[in-house]
Design an enzyme around this catalytic site. Sequence first.
Site, PDB file in Angstrom:
ATOM      1  N   GLY A  24       0.822  -1.210   0.000  1.00 24.84           N
ATOM      2  CA  GLY A  24       0.000   0.000   0.000  1.00 24.84           C
ATOM      3  C   GLY A  24       0.853   1.255   0.000  1.00 24.84           C
ATOM      4  O   GLY A  24       2.091   1.197  -0.034  1.00 24.84           O
ATOM      5  N   GLU A  50      -0.440 -10.440  -5.463  1.00 23.81           N
ATOM      6  CA  GLU A  50       0.819 -10.847  -6.072  1.00 23.81           C
ATOM      7  C   GLU A  50       1.276  -9.873  -7.160  1.00 23.81           C
ATOM      8  O   GLU A  50       2.489  -9.673  -7.366  1.00 23.81           O
ATOM      9  CB  GLU A  50       0.692 -12.258  -6.665  1.00 23.81           C
ATOM     10  CG  GLU A  50      -0.336 -12.388  -7.766  1.00 23.81           C
ATOM     11  CD  GLU A  50      -0.357 -13.787  -8.364  1.00 23.81           C
ATOM     12  OE1 GLU A  50       0.726 -14.380  -8.509  1.00 23.81           O
ATOM     13  OE2 GLU A  50      -1.450 -14.268  -8.687  1.00 23.81           O
ATOM     14  N   ASP A  73      -2.813 -13.141   3.933  1.00 23.92           N
ATOM     15  CA  ASP A  73      -3.898 -12.281   4.387  1.00 23.92           C
ATOM     16  C   ASP A  73      -3.888 -12.274   5.912  1.00 23.92           C
ATOM     17  O   ASP A  73      -3.708 -13.332   6.533  1.00 23.92           O
ATOM     18  CB  ASP A  73      -5.233 -12.836   3.866  1.00 23.92           C
ATOM     19  CG  ASP A  73      -6.367 -11.832   3.976  1.00 23.92           C
ATOM     20  OD1 ASP A  73      -6.491 -11.183   5.043  1.00 23.92           O
ATOM     21  OD2 ASP A  73      -7.141 -11.701   3.014  1.00 23.92           O
ATOM     22  N   LYS A  97     -10.059   0.098   4.552  1.00 19.62           N
ATOM     23  CA  LYS A  97     -10.078   1.489   5.003  1.00 19.62           C
ATOM     24  C   LYS A  97     -11.145   2.374   4.370  1.00 19.62           C
ATOM     25  O   LYS A  97     -11.406   3.467   4.877  1.00 19.62           O
ATOM     26  CB  LYS A  97      -8.707   2.125   4.724  1.00 19.62           C
ATOM     27  CG  LYS A  97      -7.545   1.387   5.362  1.00 19.62           C
ATOM     28  CD  LYS A  97      -6.214   1.955   4.914  1.00 19.62           C
ATOM     29  CE  LYS A  97      -5.062   1.152   5.515  1.00 19.62           C
ATOM     30  NZ  LYS A  97      -3.750   1.618   5.048  1.00 19.62           N
ATOM     31  N   LYS A 139     -10.620   8.195  12.840  1.00 19.86           N
ATOM     32  CA  LYS A 139     -12.002   7.705  12.832  1.00 19.86           C
ATOM     33  C   LYS A 139     -12.274   6.696  13.945  1.00 19.86           C
ATOM     34  O   LYS A 139     -13.427   6.333  14.189  1.00 19.86           O
ATOM     35  CB  LYS A 139     -12.319   7.110  11.463  1.00 19.86           C
ATOM     36  CG  LYS A 139     -12.326   8.156  10.354  1.00 19.86           C
ATOM     37  CD  LYS A 139     -12.444   7.537   8.981  1.00 19.86           C
ATOM     38  CE  LYS A 139     -12.494   8.638   7.915  1.00 19.86           C
ATOM     39  NZ  LYS A 139     -11.278   9.489   7.891  1.00 19.86           N
ATOM     40  N   VAL A 180      -4.055  11.243   5.023  1.00 22.15           N
ATOM     41  CA  VAL A 180      -2.700  11.240   4.471  1.00 22.15           C
ATOM     42  C   VAL A 180      -2.725  11.869   3.082  1.00 22.15           C
ATOM     43  O   VAL A 180      -3.383  11.363   2.165  1.00 22.15           O
ATOM     44  CB  VAL A 180      -2.127   9.812   4.398  1.00 22.15           C
ATOM     45  CG1 VAL A 180      -0.719   9.838   3.811  1.00 22.15           C
ATOM     46  CG2 VAL A 180      -2.129   9.174   5.785  1.00 22.15           C
ATOM     47  N   SER A 183      -1.923   9.644  -0.343  1.00 26.60           N
ATOM     48  CA  SER A 183      -2.058   8.190  -0.263  1.00 26.60           C
ATOM     49  C   SER A 183      -3.021   7.708  -1.346  1.00 26.60           C
ATOM     50  O   SER A 183      -3.828   8.473  -1.878  1.00 26.60           O
ATOM     51  CB  SER A 183      -2.557   7.765   1.124  1.00 26.60           C
ATOM     52  OG  SER A 183      -3.858   8.262   1.348  1.00 26.60           O
TER      53      SER A 183
END
Length: 344
Positions: A24, A50, A73, A97, A139, A180, A183
Amino acid sequence: MLIDLYNSNLNLNNKTVLITGGTGSFGQSFVKKVLKTYNPKRLIIFSRDEHKQNIMANKFKEFSDCLRFFIGDVRDRDRLILAANDVDYIVHSAALKHVPTAEYNPFECIRTNVIGAENIIYAAINCNVEKTIALSTDKAANPVNIYGASKLASDKIFIAGNHLAANSKSRFSVVRYGNVIGSRGSLYWILKDIIEKKIKKVPVTDKRMTRFWITLEQGVEFVLSSLNEMRGGEIYIPKIPSMKIVDFINSLCPNEKKIEIGIRPGEKLHETMITKDDSRYTYECKDRYIIEPNIHAWDPVRKKNKKIDGIKVKEDFEYSSDNNKDWLKETELKSLLVSLEKEY
């Protein structure tokens, strides 16, 4: 306005670090920073995509000797235990998110954000990982959506992990911050897409809405500095500026017409990082606030009432994006965006 980066005395040389959600936006910046600054023994990128791992492996191919890409995961406890074997530190950034997505898929959000947090704790204790720090969100304070509620549960799980670890060396803490800038999927990229498509009407949820803002680089530095000083159970909150969403939009799209569309499901007008209830356990330091654990049986230092180097805030203190003393100016935002353009 806090532009200076957070200082960290952390030494990751010859250490093994596992980062979940490593492909990420945060993960990529974290890996870049660690490889530039330290000589880690191993840096393990744990994620379930992947394709993104392959792209990242090519991007950092000169560091292939220490990089390890681990398909997995956080919902899979056994896989996490394998990944955490012989690891010194874990940075947990994997999460579901997206607020509207979580609202319509609550069970998936719980499985990743809550069950995943429990699995991280279990794997860290099982593998005797020294320090684990989790990325949270504003949050999670007074949550009104399933994403925030799941991250609040995750925060509580990480603090409680110190009790579960008992007399082992494993310790757990949390970092909590706001929006952010830059992002993946953030407002910046949405506005960039609007500009490129030459759309003349820009949607604004509510012109009163405010948010906390931090850059990716600042976020990485803050996590590293918190990882260095943590002794377990703390929630670290950076002192960062606020800005109205509409002012952020006007900075990038000054000439387009703004259409107010109303707050989306699960959104708040303003975000909070420290609630009045948390203020009883909160200390103010130069560049951050620290919420200390109210139960800390695992820590002999805290048992002796030895406090951290900070000033206790007033009992009715609240740190929210609308009552913040620090506000991001348009000129400062544009300076940050110039740096962001160079990054990408």
